[in-house]
Write an enzyme that holds these catalytic residues in place. Structure first.
Site, PDB file in Angstrom:
ATOM      1  N   HIS A 403       0.808  -1.218   0.000  1.00 18.22           N
ATOM      2  CA  HIS A 403       0.000   0.000   0.000  1.00 18.22           C
ATOM      3  C   HIS A 403       0.844   1.273   0.000  1.00 18.22           C
ATOM      4  CE1 HIS A 403      -3.862   1.595  -0.261  1.00 18.22           C
ATOM      5  NE2 HIS A 403      -4.288   1.528   0.983  1.00 18.22           N
ATOM      6  N   ASP A 407      -2.288   1.736  -4.606  1.00 20.39           N
ATOM      7  CA  ASP A 407      -3.518   2.117  -3.920  1.00 20.39           C
ATOM      8  C   ASP A 407      -4.609   1.082  -4.169  1.00 20.39           C
ATOM      9  OD1 ASP A 407      -2.445   4.473  -2.867  1.00 20.39           O
ATOM     10  OD2 ASP A 407      -2.859   5.574  -4.711  1.00 20.39           O
TER      11      ASP A 407
END
Length: 431
Positions: A403, A407
């Site tokens: 992450h 995204d």
């Protein structure tokens, strides 16, 4: 007579060091050129190292268990070739340059240091002391980042040559320095208790390596996982129809794994920012699509051979590559190059009967796909005459991604695209 340095050879594209497992020859033995002299373990594979020259094994420079960087002298061989003497004799060896890759310079094993040992890591407990030691760029960088003064650095005991402070000396010192004192309750994991009748099993080298990598990956990458269910009925029906003919024609079976690899390779071409790695504050966008496939070994450990440029292979080509790599992986016959260079990984948890999983990313990659078992399910199917309920072959895809750089939108869209390619498989595909 000439004395030749035998050095640790480069055993793969990304291999920078190896662990000396066993010396197959001893000092004083006569050896032939290309004769196996020792066995080395890398973070990819175990392999035998042949002699670079014929002659007398005069001196072994590194011990079994030592971690040695590629290019480091590991033995001296006495030969009859006088011409080699000036260029390879240890007496004519030039000092190493200080701009070498720090990761190659600093390769000693990480020390495990208890809090009470902090004092023993200091070479002098006084304040300002004279220090003429050489410090590598990596050590200086660590000292700067951790706020270690020159005087403090000078008091750290070095385990390297001539007392040189290594990366692992620094890590050991910082670990001991930051560890809680004996008067505080430790925050680390409590040691497991052992009861009568319990069996204590020592981890093998590969299991220790896997454990370290998995822990490091979770520390480096904030993992997020997205799930998609895919209808793979067309693939199941097509494979059932052609598998006997395929085996007769190619002499080997076709499994479901090549279909997953093909779909992932296509999806990566659509979403190339999944095919990246992170280096500090920079992102490296990979040109080649090299897909690793986790293979379970008879020992229970996992190994991940890599299919290079998977997007350039057709389904049959991928299938042949998968079967070959998996077979040789289980026989411990893979080279280091065949286990390195991966840019994305697939783990087939469905082969163990699992419907889904949350896989851990293979560093320095940023994503990994777990494919679950294929099961029959009643599902609503749209037809020209309306919706009907039919028995379909379904499976879950679990996509874990880093992450920091991937995204949720990209991670989710990517795994959805993989599912779309699987669902759109053409039943008229030719073998």
């Amino acid at each position: 007579m000439a004395i030749i340095e035998m050095v640790m050879p480069k055993m793969g594209e990304s291999i920078i060091e190896g662990t000396i497992l066993t010396w197959l020859k001893k000092e004083g033995d006569q050896i032939d050129q290309d004769e196996s002299v020792l066995e080395v373990a890398t973070d990819k594979v175990d392999t035998e190292v042949p002699s670079s020259h014929a002659g007398l094994l005069k001196e072994i420079l590194v011990k079994e268990g030592d971690v040695v960087a590629v290019g480091t002298p590991i033995a001296l061989i006495e030969t009859q070739d006088e011409e080699e003497k000036t260029s390879h004799s240890p007496t004519s060896q030039e000092p190493k340059k200080t701009n070498e890759d720090p990761s190659i310079q600093e390769n000693e094993e990480l020390l495990s240091v208890a809090p009470a040992q902090t004092a023993s890591l200091l070479s002098n407990s006084g304040s300002a002391i004279k220090d003429d030691r050489f410090y590598s760029p990596l050590v200086q960088s660590i000292a700067k980042e951790e706020g270690i003064s020159k005087d403090e650095l000078a008091r750290i005991a070095g385990t390297g040559k001539e007392g040189r402070v290594t990366k692992n000396d620094m890590l050991a010192y910082l670990k001991a320095k930051s560890a809680p004192s004996e008067n505080h309750i430790p925050s680390q994991k409590v040691s497991a208790s052992v009861s009568a009748g319990d069996e204590i099993i020592e981890m093998d080298r590969m299991r220790k390596m896997i454990a370290g990598r998995m822990l490091e990956s979770k520390r480096i990458s904030p993992h997020v996982t997205s799930f998609v269910e895919a209808d793979v009925t067309n693939i199941v029906l097509w494979r059932n129809k052609v598998k006997e003919d395929y085996k007769k024609k190619n002499g080997e079976p076709i499994t479901f794994t090549p279909f997953f690899i093909e779909a992932v390779a296509k999806a990566i071409q659509d979403f190339p920012m999944i095919n990246i790695s992170v280096d500090g504050d920079t992102i490296i966008k990979k040109k080649n699509i090299n897909i690793g496939v986790a293979v379970a070994l008879p020992s229970g450990n996992l190994i991940v051979p890599v299919i290079k440029k998977a997007n350039e292979l057709n389904l049959t080509g991928i299938s042949k590559k998968v079967n070959d790599l998996a077979s040789r992986a289980r026989a411990n016959q893979l080279s280091a190059d065949e286990l390195s260079g991966g840019t994305y990984t697939i783990s087939n948890v469905g082969s163990f009967g699992n419907v889904m999983g949350t896989p851990i990313i293979m560093q320095p990659q940023v994503a990994i796909l777990a494919v679950g078992s294929i099961t029959k399910k009643p599902a609503v199917v749209e037809t020209p005459t309306g919706d009907v309920i039919a028995i379909r072959h379904k499976m879950f895809l679990s996509h874990s991604y880093d992450h920091r750089v991937v995204d949720g939108s990209l991670g989710g869209m990517f795994v959805k695209r993989v599912a779309e390619y699987l669902e759109a498989f053409d039943l008229n595909t030719k073998v």
